[in-house]
Design a protein around this motif. Structure first.
Motif, PDB file in Angstrom:
ATOM      1  N   HIS A 197     -51.477 -74.699 -43.566  1.00 49.68           N
ATOM      2  CA  HIS A 197     -52.707 -75.467 -43.297  1.00 49.68           C
ATOM      3  C   HIS A 197     -53.925 -74.558 -43.205  1.00 49.68           C
ATOM      4  O   HIS A 197     -53.905 -73.529 -42.531  1.00 49.68           O
ATOM      5  CB  HIS A 197     -52.537 -76.242 -41.990  1.00 49.68           C
ATOM      6  CG  HIS A 197     -53.729 -77.033 -41.599  1.00 49.68           C
ATOM      7  ND1 HIS A 197     -54.377 -77.890 -42.465  1.00 49.68           N
ATOM      8  CD2 HIS A 197     -54.410 -77.119 -40.419  1.00 49.68           C
ATOM      9  CE1 HIS A 197     -55.386 -78.460 -41.847  1.00 49.68           C
ATOM     10  NE2 HIS A 197     -55.433 -78.013 -40.618  1.00 49.68           N
ATOM     11  N   ALA A 250     -57.567 -75.138 -41.941  1.00 49.15           N
ATOM     12  CA  ALA A 250     -58.401 -76.115 -41.242  1.00 49.15           C
ATOM     13  C   ALA A 250     -59.830 -76.154 -41.761  1.00 49.15           C
ATOM     14  O   ALA A 250     -60.504 -77.182 -41.659  1.00 49.15           O
ATOM     15  CB  ALA A 250     -58.402 -75.811 -39.741  1.00 49.15           C
ATOM     16  N   SER A 256     -60.425 -82.060 -43.214  1.00 50.34           N
ATOM     17  CA  SER A 256     -60.293 -82.568 -41.852  1.00 50.34           C
ATOM     18  C   SER A 256     -58.826 -82.681 -41.482  1.00 50.34           C
ATOM     19  O   SER A 256     -57.948 -82.794 -42.344  1.00 50.34           O
ATOM     20  CB  SER A 256     -60.956 -83.941 -41.730  1.00 50.34           C
ATOM     21  OG  SER A 256     -60.231 -84.908 -42.469  1.00 50.34           O
ATOM     22  N   GLU A 257     -58.545 -82.679 -40.193  1.00 51.94           N
ATOM     23  CA  GLU A 257     -57.158 -82.790 -39.743  1.00 51.94           C
ATOM     24  C   GLU A 257     -56.547 -84.120 -40.150  1.00 51.94           C
ATOM     25  O   GLU A 257     -55.371 -84.186 -40.509  1.00 51.94           O
ATOM     26  CB  GLU A 257     -57.087 -82.624 -38.228  1.00 51.94           C
ATOM     27  CG  GLU A 257     -55.659 -82.640 -37.705  1.00 51.94           C
ATOM     28  CD  GLU A 257     -55.551 -82.304 -36.236  1.00 51.94           C
ATOM     29  OE1 GLU A 257     -54.598 -82.782 -35.588  1.00 51.94           O
ATOM     30  OE2 GLU A 257     -56.416 -81.561 -35.732  1.00 51.94           O
ATOM     31  N   SER A 258     -57.335 -85.202 -40.111  1.00 51.12           N
ATOM     32  CA  SER A 258     -56.800 -86.513 -40.467  1.00 51.12           C
ATOM     33  C   SER A 258     -56.421 -86.565 -41.949  1.00 51.12           C
ATOM     34  O   SER A 258     -55.353 -87.091 -42.310  1.00 51.12           O
ATOM     35  CB  SER A 258     -57.811 -87.613 -40.144  1.00 51.12           C
ATOM     36  OG  SER A 258     -59.015 -87.408 -40.862  1.00 51.12           O
ATOM     37  N   ALA A 266     -55.717 -83.929 -43.838  1.00 51.39           N
ATOM     38  CA  ALA A 266     -54.581 -83.015 -43.991  1.00 51.39           C
ATOM     39  C   ALA A 266     -53.286 -83.688 -43.564  1.00 51.39           C
ATOM     40  O   ALA A 266     -52.263 -83.614 -44.265  1.00 51.39           O
ATOM     41  CB  ALA A 266     -54.821 -81.749 -43.175  1.00 51.39           C
ATOM     42  N   ARG A 267     -53.305 -84.361 -42.430  1.00 49.37           N
ATOM     43  CA  ARG A 267     -52.089 -85.009 -41.930  1.00 49.37           C
ATOM     44  C   ARG A 267     -51.602 -86.081 -42.900  1.00 49.37           C
ATOM     45  O   ARG A 267     -50.410 -86.184 -43.200  1.00 49.37           O
ATOM     46  CB  ARG A 267     -52.350 -85.622 -40.554  1.00 49.37           C
ATOM     47  CG  ARG A 267     -51.101 -86.227 -39.905  1.00 49.37           C
ATOM     48  CD  ARG A 267     -51.473 -86.944 -38.611  1.00 49.37           C
ATOM     49  NE  ARG A 267     -52.149 -86.058 -37.691  1.00 49.37           N
ATOM     50  CZ  ARG A 267     -51.522 -85.242 -36.835  1.00 49.37           C
ATOM     51  NH1 ARG A 267     -50.197 -85.230 -36.812  1.00 49.37           N
ATOM     52  NH2 ARG A 267     -52.207 -84.474 -36.026  1.00 49.37           N
ATOM     53  N   GLU A 286     -48.261 -76.016 -37.324  1.00 48.42           N
ATOM     54  CA  GLU A 286     -48.449 -76.853 -38.505  1.00 48.42           C
ATOM     55  C   GLU A 286     -47.508 -78.045 -38.561  1.00 48.42           C
ATOM     56  O   GLU A 286     -47.811 -79.054 -39.212  1.00 48.42           O
ATOM     57  CB  GLU A 286     -48.256 -76.017 -39.777  1.00 48.42           C
ATOM     58  CG  GLU A 286     -49.315 -74.958 -39.995  1.00 48.42           C
ATOM     59  CD  GLU A 286     -48.923 -73.983 -41.082  1.00 48.42           C
ATOM     60  OE1 GLU A 286     -49.825 -73.327 -41.631  1.00 48.42           O
ATOM     61  OE2 GLU A 286     -47.708 -73.860 -41.379  1.00 48.42           O
ATOM     62  N   LEU A 314     -48.451 -81.785 -38.544  1.00 47.00           N
ATOM     63  CA  LEU A 314     -49.146 -82.348 -39.705  1.00 47.00           C
ATOM     64  C   LEU A 314     -48.195 -82.996 -40.702  1.00 47.00           C
ATOM     65  O   LEU A 314     -48.636 -83.581 -41.694  1.00 47.00           O
ATOM     66  CB  LEU A 314     -49.949 -81.259 -40.415  1.00 47.00           C
ATOM     67  CG  LEU A 314     -51.101 -80.648 -39.621  1.00 47.00           C
ATOM     68  CD1 LEU A 314     -51.675 -79.447 -40.362  1.00 47.00           C
ATOM     69  CD2 LEU A 314     -52.189 -81.685 -39.366  1.00 47.00           C
TER      70      LEU A 314
END
Length: 315
Positions: free
Chosen positions: A167, A169, A173-175, A177-178, A197, A200
């Motif tokens: 990942h 960052a 964005s985290e959302s 990426a997830r 990680e 995610l």
């Protein structure tokens, strides 16, 4: 013949001799997560093909020449009108490195599904393993589609898919990426992630719940990188852990990619889980003990060198 196909962003790398704001010299090399893994596998004697794009410049020539010199097939490495990306490393102190990327509008971000289809078409028979990371889909819509196309082609050809979450960052964005990484993870046979990680790759819960969810979705093995604490692998049959190999740490950059190269080498050689982990922590230790992302990675004949006592001379 390529046992492994991988794709991603290969960049020119500048490693500063000291603090960048003071000026001084720098060493020019090549970097990129998937390129590091490709070189690591090639040094261990495996056939590897790399798909990507570099610019029509001297740095692109360096990337192509380096991969070719290390035994990586570059028939699917396209030259694009955009410039080759650059990453700058500044080792501020032992164990702490600043990383500065110059990749906006660079060739690596032009990777597309067409590049992947061309890469697979170059081989008369499918690879045994496709290796992808979370870096490439974070580069933009084209690279994300390239990863999805690669996974689709690999699965239809019966190849095993390895996803290293890896990942970044700062890229997305985290959302996002997830959402993307969770969808990729359930299509993989091997999922590799650090402890940080792993969340995610699933809907939530602790490590045990996340791993169980991946295995239930059809992932055959989940590998957790734990840095200086070693690594673990979980399958439906067993859970194993190995500590890291004790070495004097010089440069931590690239250790995760080195571990993946060693682990996948064990997969290709048909080794049991414990031996796959052992090869992974060994190649990771080589990376940590040397400067550079991939420069210190071992050949197959060198894997036992960490067992030699200090002061040994190999003649």
């Amino acid at each position: 013949m390529s046992e492994v196909v991988t794709l991603g962003e290969a960049m020119a790398c500048l490693r500063a001799d000291g603090p960048i704001n003071l000026g001084g010299g720098a060493h020019i090399s090549v970097a990129g997560a998937e390129a590091n893994v490709a070189i690591g596998l090639a040094r261990l004697g495996h056939g590897v093909s790399f798909a990507g794009a570099v610019g029509p410049d001297r740095l692109g020539d360096l990337v192509r020449r380096t991969l070719r010199a290390e035994g990586v097939a570059v028939g699917a490495l396209r030259t694009d009108p955009a410039p080759t990306g650059i990453v700058v490393f500044e080792q501020r102190m032992t164990g702490v490195t600043r990383v500065d990327y110059h990749r906006r509008a660079s060739a690596g971000g032009t990777l597309s599904a067409g590049d992947v289809e061309s890469a697979f078409a170059l081989h008369p028979s499918p690879p045994r393993v496709l290796h992808v990371t979370g870096v490439t889909p974070a580069l933009g819509p084209g690279p994300a589609q390239a990863v999805q196309a690669a996974v689709r082609l690999a699965r239809s050809a019966g190849a095993r898919v390895c996803l290293d979450v890896n990942h970044r960052a700062r890229l997305w964005s985290e959302s996002t990426a997830r959402r993307t990484l969770t969808a990729l993870a359930v299509q993989a046979d091997i999922v590799v992630a650090s402890e940080e990680e792993l969340p995610l790759t699933g809907a939530g819960g602790g490590e045990a719940e996340l791993v169980a969810g991946l295995l239930a979705a059809g992932v055959s093995e989940v590998v957790v990188k734990r840095g200086a604490a070693g690594a673990s692998v979980v399958t439906t049959r067993e859970t194993l852990h190995l500590p890291a190999r004790p070495v004097t740490a010089v440069d931590p950059i690239g250790a995760g990619d080195a571990f993946v190269a060693g682990y996948l080498s064990g997969v290709l050689d048909g080794l049991p889980a414990a031996a796959r982990l052992a090869r992974g922590v060994t190649t990771g230790a080589f990376a940590v003990a040397c400067h550079g992302d991939w420069e210190g990675l071992p050949t197959r004949s060198e894997l036992d060198m960490l067992d030699l006592p200090d002061g040994s001379a190999v003649r």
